[in-house]
Design an enzyme around this catalytic site. Structure first.
Site, mmCIF file in Angstrom:
data_model
loop_
_atom_site.group_PDB
_atom_site.id
_atom_site.type_symbol
_atom_site.label_atom_id
_atom_site.label_comp_id
_atom_site.label_asym_id
_atom_site.label_seq_id
_atom_site.Cartn_x
_atom_site.Cartn_y
_atom_site.Cartn_z
ATOM 1 N N HIS A 1 0.825 -1.227 0.000
ATOM 2 C CA HIS A 1 0.000 0.000 0.000
ATOM 3 C C HIS A 1 0.860 1.279 0.000
ATOM 4 C CE1 HIS A 1 -3.627 -2.296 0.442
ATOM 5 N NE2 HIS A 1 -3.286 -2.791 1.615
ATOM 6 N N ASP B 1 -2.422 -10.771 -2.366
ATOM 7 C CA ASP B 1 -2.985 -10.280 -1.109
ATOM 8 C C ASP B 1 -4.482 -10.006 -1.336
ATOM 9 O OD1 ASP B 1 -1.916 -8.693 1.624
ATOM 10 O OD2 ASP B 1 -3.730 -7.807 0.766
ATOM 11 N N HIS C 1 -6.144 -7.520 -0.605
ATOM 12 C CA HIS C 1 -6.432 -6.118 -0.928
ATOM 13 C C HIS C 1 -5.618 -5.662 -2.133
ATOM 14 C CE1 HIS C 1 -7.087 -6.711 3.446
ATOM 15 N NE2 HIS C 1 -8.222 -6.115 3.149
ATOM 16 N N ASP D 1 -4.115 -12.946 3.430
ATOM 17 C CA ASP D 1 -5.356 -12.511 4.075
ATOM 18 C C ASP D 1 -6.608 -12.801 3.251
ATOM 19 O OD1 ASP D 1 -4.429 -10.628 2.302
ATOM 20 O OD2 ASP D 1 -4.591 -8.920 3.658
ATOM 21 N N TYR E 1 -3.316 -12.230 8.629
ATOM 22 C CA TYR E 1 -3.470 -11.797 10.025
ATOM 23 C C TYR E 1 -4.073 -12.849 10.950
ATOM 24 C CZ TYR E 1 -2.569 -7.566 7.458
ATOM 25 O OH TYR E 1 -1.988 -6.650 6.627
HETATM 26 ZN ZN LIG Z 1 -4.190 -7.226 2.625
#
Ligand SMILES: [Zn+2]
Length: 366
Positions: free
Chosen positions: A177, A213, A215, A303, A341
């Site tokens: 990010h 990932d 996201h 995740d 996570y």
């Molecule tokens: Zn993520």
């Protein structure tokens, strides 16, 4: 040396204990500080699983500060290196009782209305110039961990440049990010982008970053958006369905200028499981072949796991292994840790993916 098929993992794992020094102390989400999930135990859980599988662990080699400028504005790097010391010296901890660096004002386009963002005089005014959310806190050991994670990614990329087929960087904090001049989403510097750029500089004509990932890796996309030499492809939960990073990660973002066509976003609906997720990974792999990448950086966030608290995707460990196999067939791979996570299953998922990469490479005769 144990083989992946026998349950062992000969892939070198690059690691630095300094990655544990970052204690974000939670995150401010919707105005309330709560316990975050990007905790040091993530790294120790992964390390334990990989060690148990027989993976050799190599120390991250220290790189120069200027190496971090290959994909980041020097002002961002300098901010991250100095903000904690400035925060302490300014009395924000001792007088104002703020034990972490959190921004409170953001020079958005809506605020500036066309005027330039002048460098703010106050330390607390400066933070929002670089940090774009309230969830990415800086504390006493944060910079040491940021730098160690970047070192791990650069060291792992160096192993590929030296002729290895596969390597893994256990990066914490994660990176995808973080953009050219800004940070957020629990990321500070973009470890995967640093690895991709290092591979280019080491002689790979074209490089691909494949991001699995849960996201969208808005930072990696931003860094390479206008470049034809580094492909970025991502499968992630649809930001259009209300998920972070909200403003980027849509299917019509295909790159700009000379980079047109070298960016691919495949958003998937909340609840997506192995079949549709793997179909998207397959599409990304087809792109990578077409792009002609000579080396691959795998942004490995786990995740998308069914049990993960940070996303609504439902991918199994077998799904991650299958994704690893598809990606391993493409060429040499540096895997870089992003999110993930759910502490009880995190190690199993990372191990499954890396074992998949190795078996894909073996099947492709590498
Ligand atoms: Zn993520």
């Amino acid at each position: 040396m144990p083989s992946a098929e026998a349950g062992g993992l000969p892939m070198p794992v690059v690691w630095s204990e300094d990655c544990l020094l970052h204690e974000p102390g939670g995150e401010v989400w919707l105005g309330v500080r709560e316990a975050g999930t990007e905790v040091p135990e993530r790294a120790t859980a992964i390390l334990r699983a990989l060690r148990d599988a027989g993976a050799p662990v190599l120390p991250a080699r220290r790189h120069e500060m200027t190496d971090l400028h290959s994909v980041h504005h020097p002002d961002l790097v300098a901010h991250l290196a100095t903000i904690w010391a400035d925060w302490e010296a300014g009395g924000y901890v001792s007088v104002y009782r703020r034990d972490r660096v959190v921004p409170y004002v953001f020079p958005t386009a809506a605020m500036l209305a066309g005027l330039p963002a002048r460098p703010p005089a106050a330390t607390h005014g400066r933070v929002g110039l670089y940090c774009y959310d309230t969830m990415t806190l800086v504390g006493p050991g944060t910079w040491e961990a940021i730098r160690a994670a970047a070192d791990a990614a650069l060291t792992a990329a160096g192993l590929i440049a030296a002729g290895r087929n596969a390597s893994y960087a256990l990066c914490r904090p994660p990176g995808h990010h973080a953009g050219p001049a800004g940070y957020g989403g629990s990321c500070y510097l973009n470890n995967a982008a640093l690895a991709a750029q290092a591979l280019r500089q080491a002689g790979a004509g074209r490089v691909a970053v494949v991001d699995i990932d849960a996201h969208h890796g808005n930072g990696t996309q931003a860094i390479f958006y206008a470049r034809p030499d580094v492909y970025y492809g991502s499968v992630h939960v649809d930001p259009g369905a209300g998920w972070f990073p909200h403003y980027m990660g849509f299917a019509d973002e295909r790159g700009s200028g000379p980079g047109s066509g070298a960016n691919r976003n495949l958003p998937v609906a909340p609840g997506t499981g192995d079949d549709r997720w793997l179909a998207a990974v397959q599409q990304l792999c087809q792109d990578v072949r077409q792009h002609g990448a000579e080396a691959i950086v795998l942004s490995l966030g786990t995740d998308a796991a069914a049990a993960d608290p940070e996303s609504p995707l439902r991918v199994t460990a077998a799904g991650y292994r299958a994704a690893g196999e598809l990606i391993g067939r493409l060429g040499p791979v540096t895997a870089v840790q992003e999110g993930g996570y759910h502490l009880p299953s995190l190690g199993e998922y990372v191990l499954a993916t890396l074992a998949g990469v190795q078996s894909g490479q073996a099947a492709a005769g590498r």
